[in-house]
Design an enzyme around this catalytic site. Structure first.
Site, short mmCIF file in Angstrom:
data_model
loop_
_atom_site.label_atom_id
_atom_site.label_comp_id
_atom_site.label_asym_id
_atom_site.label_seq_id
_atom_site.Cartn_x
_atom_site.Cartn_y
_atom_site.Cartn_z
N ASN A 121 10.45 7.80 1.01
CA ASN A 121 9.87 8.48 -0.24
C ASN A 121 9.70 7.34 -1.15
O ASN A 121 10.84 6.87 -1.64
CB ASN A 121 10.78 9.50 -0.58
CG ASN A 121 10.39 10.01 -1.73
OD1 ASN A 121 9.32 9.80 -2.40
ND2 ASN A 121 10.91 11.31 -1.90
N GLU A 123 5.07 4.98 3.64
CA GLU A 123 4.68 6.35 4.01
C GLU A 123 5.78 7.48 4.17
O GLU A 123 6.79 6.81 4.94
CB GLU A 123 3.67 6.30 5.26
CG GLU A 123 3.32 7.45 6.02
CD GLU A 123 2.54 8.47 4.97
OE1 GLU A 123 1.91 8.02 3.98
OE2 GLU A 123 2.99 9.59 5.02
N ASP A 181 0.90 -1.11 -0.15
CA ASP A 181 0.03 0.00 -0.09
C ASP A 181 0.86 1.41 -0.10
O ASP A 181 1.60 1.34 0.91
CB ASP A 181 -0.84 0.15 1.39
CG ASP A 181 -2.10 1.14 1.39
OD1 ASP A 181 -2.72 1.29 0.14
OD2 ASP A 181 -2.10 1.79 2.13
N ASP A 197 -10.47 10.67 -5.28
CA ASP A 197 -11.93 11.73 -5.40
C ASP A 197 -11.57 12.83 -6.19
O ASP A 197 -12.37 13.72 -6.53
CB ASP A 197 -12.19 12.11 -4.29
CG ASP A 197 -10.82 12.93 -3.24
OD1 ASP A 197 -9.82 12.65 -3.62
OD2 ASP A 197 -11.17 13.75 -2.24
N LYS A 203 -1.30 22.16 -8.47
CA LYS A 203 -0.64 23.12 -9.26
C LYS A 203 0.34 22.44 -10.39
O LYS A 203 1.18 21.36 -9.96
CB LYS A 203 0.36 24.10 -8.73
CG LYS A 203 -0.46 24.97 -7.68
CD LYS A 203 0.39 26.14 -6.99
CE LYS A 203 -0.39 26.88 -6.23
NZ LYS A 203 0.06 27.28 -4.98
N ASP A 226 -1.96 12.36 -2.62
CA ASP A 226 -1.92 13.81 -2.50
C ASP A 226 -1.98 14.52 -4.12
O ASP A 226 -0.90 13.85 -4.83
CB ASP A 226 -0.67 14.35 -1.80
CG ASP A 226 -0.52 13.77 -0.44
OD1 ASP A 226 -1.76 13.65 0.24
OD2 ASP A 226 0.57 13.70 0.25
C1 LIG Z 1 -4.05 11.78 1.18
S1 LIG Z 1 -3.21 10.52 1.79
C2 LIG Z 1 -4.21 9.20 1.64
C3 LIG Z 1 -3.87 8.16 2.83
C4 LIG Z 1 -4.67 6.72 2.59
N1 LIG Z 1 -4.10 6.22 1.36
C5 LIG Z 1 -6.29 6.90 2.44
O1 LIG Z 1 -6.49 6.75 1.34
O2 LIG Z 1 -6.68 7.26 3.45
C6 LIG Z 1 -1.84 10.37 0.86
C7 LIG Z 1 -0.64 9.63 1.77
O3 LIG Z 1 0.56 9.50 0.88
C8 LIG Z 1 1.74 9.87 1.53
N2 LIG Z 1 3.03 10.30 0.57
C9 LIG Z 1 2.66 11.32 -0.39
N3 LIG Z 1 3.86 11.11 -1.12
C10 LIG Z 1 4.69 10.39 -0.93
C11 LIG Z 1 5.77 9.53 -0.85
N4 LIG Z 1 6.62 10.18 -2.01
N5 LIG Z 1 6.08 8.53 -0.46
C12 LIG Z 1 5.82 7.92 0.48
N6 LIG Z 1 4.32 8.24 1.03
C13 LIG Z 1 3.93 9.52 0.35
C14 LIG Z 1 1.39 11.27 2.49
O4 LIG Z 1 2.00 11.48 3.53
C15 LIG Z 1 0.11 10.79 2.80
O5 LIG Z 1 -0.26 10.05 3.96
#
Ligand SMILES: C[S@@+](CC[C@H](N)C(=O)[O-])C[C@H]1O[C@@H](n2cnc3c(N)ncnc32)[C@H](O)[C@@H]1O
Length: 215
Positions: free
Chosen positions: A92, A65, A40, A154, A122, A118
């Protein structure tokens, strides 16, 4: 215990997130390291995987994460519950995926979820989005044939961009002829998915299968 407070977003291009993780010793991570693995990406507080791991005990689950406090908290909860098929890793994903996947027991990666990543609206921030062509090709290289990738968001434009990135890779075939899947095929909803449903807003879902590529 109240949930740890964290920044809502971190910039994955910041200097401090450029170091790839070292590969893990899977024999120490899971009690049954050769079970199929569900990865995930962007696991946040990890509750989705926690509930999946309780239901599907014959699978292993790995959450990646970038916000470290969430990973520490999620791993604590996992060990408090004694789950030996679940692990979360601070990284990352765009810097660490290849190292991690190449160290897995062969053929174990069988399911990948990228849910509500995320959006970075932009266009000058587009490089911060998780689903980049390189990530898709790393998944194509290491996902078992017949393995699946489930995407949901979404934000329609982001869901389209993710879908296009996977469609452009010949290893992936979109399942379902419908534009978007009406239902989540998995037995657990993510926190973001529940919040979106509660607001009555649409969710854009796609499922891909990894196919055999013949030369
Ligand atoms: C909007 S949240 C969605 C969380 C979960 N998947 C949900 O549907 O409830 C997106 C997650 O991806 C993580 N994330 C963003 N860029 C990432 C990266 N390059 N590597 C690992 N995690 C990342 C963010 O910190 C955040 O916790």
């Amino acid at each position: 215990m109240s949930p740890v407070r964290v920044r809502q977003h971190v910039n994955p291009l910041a200097q401090k997130y450029q170091t790839p993780v070292k590969s893990l010793d899977w024999e120490k991570v899971y009690s049954q390291p050769h079970q199929p693995l569900h990865l995930d990406i962007g696991s946040a507080r990890g509750r989705f995987l926690l509930n999946m791991a309780k239901i599907e005990t014959n699978w292993n689950f790995l959450g990646l994460e970038i916000r470290e406090p969430l990973v520490i908290e999620a791993n604590q909860l996992c060990s408090d519950l004694g789950l030996t098929n679940l692990h979360y890793l601070f990284c990352n994903v765009n810097k660490s995926l290849k190292t991690l996947l190449s160290s897995l027991p062969a053929g174990t990666l069988q399911r990948v979820t990228i849910q509500f990543p995320d959006p970075w609206f932009k266009s000058r921030h587009a490089k911060r989005r998780i689903v980049q062509p390189e990530l898709v090709s790393d998944l194509a290289n290491y996902l078992a044939v017949g393995g699946v990738v489930f995407l949901q968001s979404d934000i329609e434009s982001l869901a389209l961009e993710m879908r296009n990135n996977f469609s452009q890779n010949p290893a992936f075939q979109k399942l379902s002829s419908q534009e978007w899947m009406p239902e989540n095929p998995l037995p657990v909803a993510t926190e973001r998915e529940i919040a979106t449903k509660n607001k009555g807003e649409p969710i854009y879902r796609t499922l891909f299968i990894k196919r055999e590529i013949t030369a």
